[in-house]
Design a protein around this motif. Structure first.
Motif, PDB file in Angstrom:
ATOM      1  N   SER A 107       0.841  -1.201   0.000  1.00 13.82           N
ATOM      2  CA  SER A 107       0.000   0.000   0.000  1.00 13.82           C
ATOM      3  C   SER A 107       0.873   1.245   0.000  1.00 13.82           C
ATOM      4  N   VAL A 122      -3.211   1.611   3.860  1.00 12.69           N
ATOM      5  CA  VAL A 122      -4.044   2.691   3.324  1.00 12.69           C
ATOM      6  C   VAL A 122      -3.558   3.105   1.938  1.00 12.69           C
ATOM      7  N   GLY A 123      -4.488   3.232   0.992  1.00 14.72           N
ATOM      8  CA  GLY A 123      -4.190   3.784  -0.321  1.00 14.72           C
ATOM      9  C   GLY A 123      -3.604   2.786  -1.302  1.00 14.72           C
ATOM     10  N   ASP A 124      -4.349   2.493  -2.377  1.00 13.18           N
ATOM     11  CA  ASP A 124      -3.896   1.556  -3.417  1.00 13.18           C
ATOM     12  C   ASP A 124      -3.385   0.249  -2.802  1.00 13.18           C
ATOM     13  N   THR A 136      -7.522  -5.539  -4.981  1.00 14.58           N
ATOM     14  CA  THR A 136      -7.154  -4.149  -4.722  1.00 14.58           C
ATOM     15  C   THR A 136      -8.289  -3.460  -3.967  1.00 14.58           C
ATOM     16  N   THR A 137      -7.926  -2.547  -3.076  1.00 18.97           N
ATOM     17  CA  THR A 137      -8.897  -1.803  -2.290  1.00 18.97           C
ATOM     18  C   THR A 137      -8.231  -0.538  -1.760  1.00 18.97           C
ATOM     19  N   ASP A 138      -8.982   0.279  -1.023  1.00 19.72           N
ATOM     20  CA  ASP A 138      -8.440   1.530  -0.494  1.00 19.72           C
ATOM     21  C   ASP A 138      -7.960   1.413   0.946  1.00 19.72           C
ATOM     22  N   LEU A 139      -8.534   0.479   1.706  1.00 19.70           N
ATOM     23  CA  LEU A 139      -8.203   0.369   3.125  1.00 19.70           C
ATOM     24  C   LEU A 139      -8.308  -1.085   3.571  1.00 19.70           C
ATOM     25  N   THR A 151     -11.687  -5.467   4.813  1.00 21.14           N
ATOM     26  CA  THR A 151     -11.751  -4.209   4.077  1.00 21.14           C
ATOM     27  C   THR A 151     -13.145  -3.624   4.280  1.00 21.14           C
TER      28      THR A 151
END
Length: 199
Positions: A107, A122-124, A136-139, A151
């Motif tokens: 991340s 956090v982030g990508d 893939t996710t944001d958090l 997530t």
């Protein structure tokens, strides 16, 4: 005054002068010492690191209660202050499963709290498993005491049977001695690709 006395008086003057000349020669001929040693950081970087208490290449290694390996590292981390939480950049993790498999986590940034037994990516965020699943996710919230994570938001992924998306993902064991399962919920959509499944 006889010749002996004059010679003694002359040597009393000559010998100290000769000693001074010899000492001066030693200092003049000695190698000069480099006093301007270059430091691999600019002064601004040093001031910033001291002010923010920046740690370079932080590294956490531990084991879960069951003996699984947990390894988390980052490029650099800041301790934070009253107005900012501590963060680490280029946050990466590796969970080694007892079965021999691995879960790799990557991340943009993150936060590790050994006192609470948690790590947050956090982030990508990219989650990769040994059997070819990539999500893939944001958090992503994970545990340090056991192989577990979740997530709270949307995930997208690709795997052996095709591409998919879901509103939420969790992974962990259903039983204490059971295998790690990855579960997708909240509106799962799968684009099945038979060619991938047959490989």
């Amino acid at each position: 005054m006889d010749r002996y006395s004059r010679m003694v008086q002359f040597l009393k003057v000559l010998l100290p002068l000769a000693a001074i000349v010899l000492l001066s020669t030693v200092f003049l001929l000695s190698r000069s010492i480099e006093t301007n040693v270059s430091v691999p950081f600019a002064q601004n970087d040093i001031d910033e690191r001291l002010a923010q208490q920046v740690v370079t290449q932080p590294n956490y290694q531990g084991t879960t209660r069951k003996g699984e390996d947990v390894h988390i590292e980052a490029t650099q981390a800041t301790q934070g202050n009253e107005n900012a939480t501590p963060t680490a950049s280029e946050f990466r993790g590796r969970f080694g499963l007892l079965s021999g498999g691995t879960i790799l986590l990557d991340s943009n940034s993150g936060l590790i709290r050994p006192d609470e037994g948690t790590a947050t990516f956090v982030g990508d965020v990219v989650i990769t498993t040994a059997d070819g699943l990539q999500v893939t996710t944001d958090l992503l919230n994970t545990s340090l005491d056991e192989i577990r994570g979740d997530t709270p938001g949307q995930v997208n992924g690709t795997g052996p049977i095709g591409n998919f998306s879901a509103g939420r993902m969790t992974f962990g064991t259903e039983k204490n001695d059971g295998p790690v399962h990855i579960v997708f919920t909240d509106g799962v959509k799968l684009i099945y690709e038979p060619e991938k499944a047959e490989r």
